[in-house]
Scaffold this motif. Structure first.
Motif, short mmCIF file in Angstrom:
data_model
loop_
_atom_site.label_atom_id
_atom_site.label_comp_id
_atom_site.label_asym_id
_atom_site.label_seq_id
_atom_site.Cartn_x
_atom_site.Cartn_y
_atom_site.Cartn_z
N ALA A 226 0.83 -1.21 0.00
CA ALA A 226 0.00 0.00 0.00
C ALA A 226 0.86 1.26 0.00
O ALA A 226 0.53 2.25 -0.67
N VAL A 227 1.96 1.26 0.73
CA VAL A 227 2.86 2.42 0.75
C VAL A 227 3.48 2.62 -0.63
O VAL A 227 3.66 3.76 -1.09
N ALA A 260 -8.11 8.71 0.30
CA ALA A 260 -8.40 7.30 0.56
C ALA A 260 -7.15 6.42 0.61
O ALA A 260 -7.03 5.60 1.54
N PRO A 261 -6.19 6.53 -0.33
CA PRO A 261 -5.00 5.67 -0.23
C PRO A 261 -4.20 5.91 1.04
O PRO A 261 -3.64 4.97 1.61
N TRP A 262 -4.14 7.15 1.51
CA TRP A 262 -3.41 7.46 2.73
C TRP A 262 -4.14 6.90 3.95
O TRP A 262 -3.50 6.41 4.90
N LEU A 263 -5.46 6.97 3.94
CA LEU A 263 -6.23 6.41 5.05
C LEU A 263 -6.11 4.89 5.07
O LEU A 263 -6.10 4.27 6.15
N LYS A 264 -6.02 4.28 3.89
CA LYS A 264 -5.82 2.83 3.83
C LYS A 264 -4.47 2.46 4.43
O LYS A 264 -4.38 1.49 5.21
N VAL A 265 -3.44 3.22 4.11
CA VAL A 265 -2.11 2.95 4.67
C VAL A 265 -2.15 3.12 6.19
O VAL A 265 -1.52 2.34 6.93
N ARG A 266 -2.88 4.11 6.66
CA ARG A 266 -3.00 4.30 8.11
C ARG A 266 -3.60 3.07 8.78
O ARG A 266 -3.12 2.61 9.82
N SER A 267 -4.66 2.52 8.19
CA SER A 267 -5.29 1.32 8.76
C SER A 267 -4.33 0.13 8.73
O SER A 267 -4.23 -0.62 9.71
#
Length: 356
Positions: A226-227, A260-267
Motif C-alpha cells: 500500500a505504501v 483514501a490511499p493514505w487512510l488505507k495505509v494508516r489502517s
C-alpha cells in the motif's frame, strides 16, 4: 515459533486486552456524574476503544489460528463499537483544531498601538504553523503584511466562523455522546461484552498449525504494498498544493478520493503495529513506525477538519466575511494534509526533518 508457542503468545495478548476491556467497562459504569466522574468516564471509554481495536486487529491478522465462525462474527462487532465510541472524541478534537487554526490565521485583535516592524507583523499575522515543526518555510497569506481589507475581513469573519463551527461540531459531539450511551446500553453491546468475557478465560483456536511471525509478516507485506502505491515523490516536495487543488475541485468527492490511499495505509500501519505487539511486545516498535503513524493520524485529523470547514462554508445565508474565513481555514487544513504527507514520507524513508 511452534504451534503451541504461537497459540500461547496470541492467547496471552487477547486475554490481556479482554481484561483491559472489562476493567474499562466497569470503570465506565461506576463513574459518577460530576466533573471528575465525567473525566473518568471519557478515559474509560478511550481505554475500552483501544482494547476493542487491538482485539479486532488480532482477530484479523491471526485469523487462521482462530476459530473462523467465532472470529468472523466478533470482528465486525468490535469495529462497530470502536467506531461508535470514537466519534465524540473526534468531534471535540476537530473543534479544538479548527478553533486554534482560526486564532492563528486571524492573529490577535488590532489595538491602537505603534506599528511593529514588518517582519514581526508578518510573523504575528501568519502564526506559528505546524509546518515549522516538519521542516519547511511558511507560506504567507495574501495581504498579511499590509493594512488592507483582506486581513480585517479575515479577523472579522474568523469570530463568526468560530461560532458557526462551535455550534455545528458541539451539536455533532452531543449527538455522538448520546449515540455512544445508547450503544453501551444496547443488547448488541451486551452480546459483545459477553463474548469478550468468555475470551478473557478461553481463546477458541482453530487447531491449524500456523507461524505467528509469518502471519505478522503478511501484515507487513500488505502495508509495504500500500505504501508503494502512494505518491511519495510528490509528498516529498513541500507545498506541491496537490491536496489543496484537489480539495477545491468539488464539494466532497475529490478530497475523499485523494485521501483514501493514505487512510488505507494508516489502517494497515495500525494492523502492522498491533501484530508486532503480539509477536515482539509493545516496546519493540521502531521509531520510524511510530513517527509515520503519528503523521498519518495528523493527516486524517486535518483532512476531516478541512471537510468540516467546507461543510460549514456551505451553510445557507452566512456573511461573505464568514465564508471567506472558512475558505482560508479549509485551505490551511489542506496544507496541513500536505505537511502530514511530507512528514510521513520523511519518517518512512528515514530522512531527518530539519527544523532549524
Amino acid at each position: 515459533m511452534g504451534a503451541g508457542t504461537a497459540e500461547e503468545a496470541l492467547a496471552a495478548h487477547l486475554q490481556d486486552q479482554a481484561t483491559e476491556f472489562l476493567r474499562s467497562l466497569r470503570v465506565h459504569r461506576e463513574s459518577t456524574t460530576d466533573a471528575q466522574g465525567a473525566e473518568e468516564s471519557l478515559a474509560a471509554a478511550r481505554s475500552l476503544r483501544r482494547a476493542a481495536r487491538r482485539i479486532g486487529a488480532a482477530l484479523h491478522t491471526f485469523r487462521p489460528l482462530l476459530d473462523h465462525q467465532w472470529s468472523a462474527a466478533l470482528r465486525p462487532e468490535l469495529a462497530w463499537l470502536s467506531g461508535t465510541l470514537a466519534q465524540e472524541h473526534a468531534y471535540a478534537t476537530r473543534l479544538a483544531r479548527l478553533t486554534d487554526a482560526l486564532h492563528r490565521l486571524s492573529g490577535p485583535p488590532s489595538v491602537p498601538s505603534p506599528a511593529p516592524p514588518l517582519e514581526v507583523a508578518t510573523t504575528t499575522a501568519v502564526g506559528r504553523r505546524s509546518a515549522g515543526r516538519n521542516g519547511w518555510a511558511q507560506r504567507q497569506l495574501p495581504g498579511a503584511d499590509e493594512p488592507g481589507s483582506t486581513t480585517r475581513t479575515l479577523t472579522v469573519g474568523a469570530a463568526k466562523a468560530a461560532a458557526l463551527l462551535e455550534r455545528q461540531l458541539t451539536l455533532a459531539r452531543t449527538r455522538a455522546h448520546s449515540t455512544a450511551l445508547q450503544a453501551l446500553g444496547s443488547s448488541r453491546f451486551h452480546a459483545v461484552a459477553d463474548s469478550i468475557a468468555l475470551l478473557a478465560s478461553e481463546v477458541p483456536f482453530s487447531g491449524a498449525p500456523h507461524d505467528l511471525e509469518q502471519l505478522a509478516a503478511t501484515a507487513e507485506s500488505d502495508l509495504a504494498e500500500a505504501v508503494e502505491a502512494l505518491p511519495l515523490g510528490r509528498a516529498g516536495h513541500p507545498y506541491n498544493a496537490e491536496a489543496l487543488a484537489h480539495g477545491l475541485h468539488s464539494a466532497d468527492s475529490a478530497p475523499d478520493a485523494q485521501d483514501a490511499p493514505w487512510l488505507k495505509v494508516r489502517s494497515l500501519l495500525r494492523l502492522y503495529r498491533y501484530a508486532q505487539e503480539v509477536v515482539h511486545g509493545p516496546t519493540a516498535l521502531e521509531s520510524r513506525v511510530l513517527d509515520a503513524s503519528h503523521a498519518l493520524n495528523v493527516h486524517r485529523e486535518a483532512a476531516a477538519a478541512a471537510q468540516a470547514a467546507a461543510q460549514a462554508a456551505r451553510t445557507p445565508r452566512i456573511a461573505p466575511a464568514t465564508a471567506y474565513a472558512l475558505g482560508v481555514l479549509h485551505a490551511d487544513q489542506r496544507h496541513e494534509v500536505e505537511a502530514a504527507r511530507f512528514a510521513f514520507q520523511r519518517a518512512w524513508q528515514h530522512e531527518p526533518v530539519i527544523t532549524g
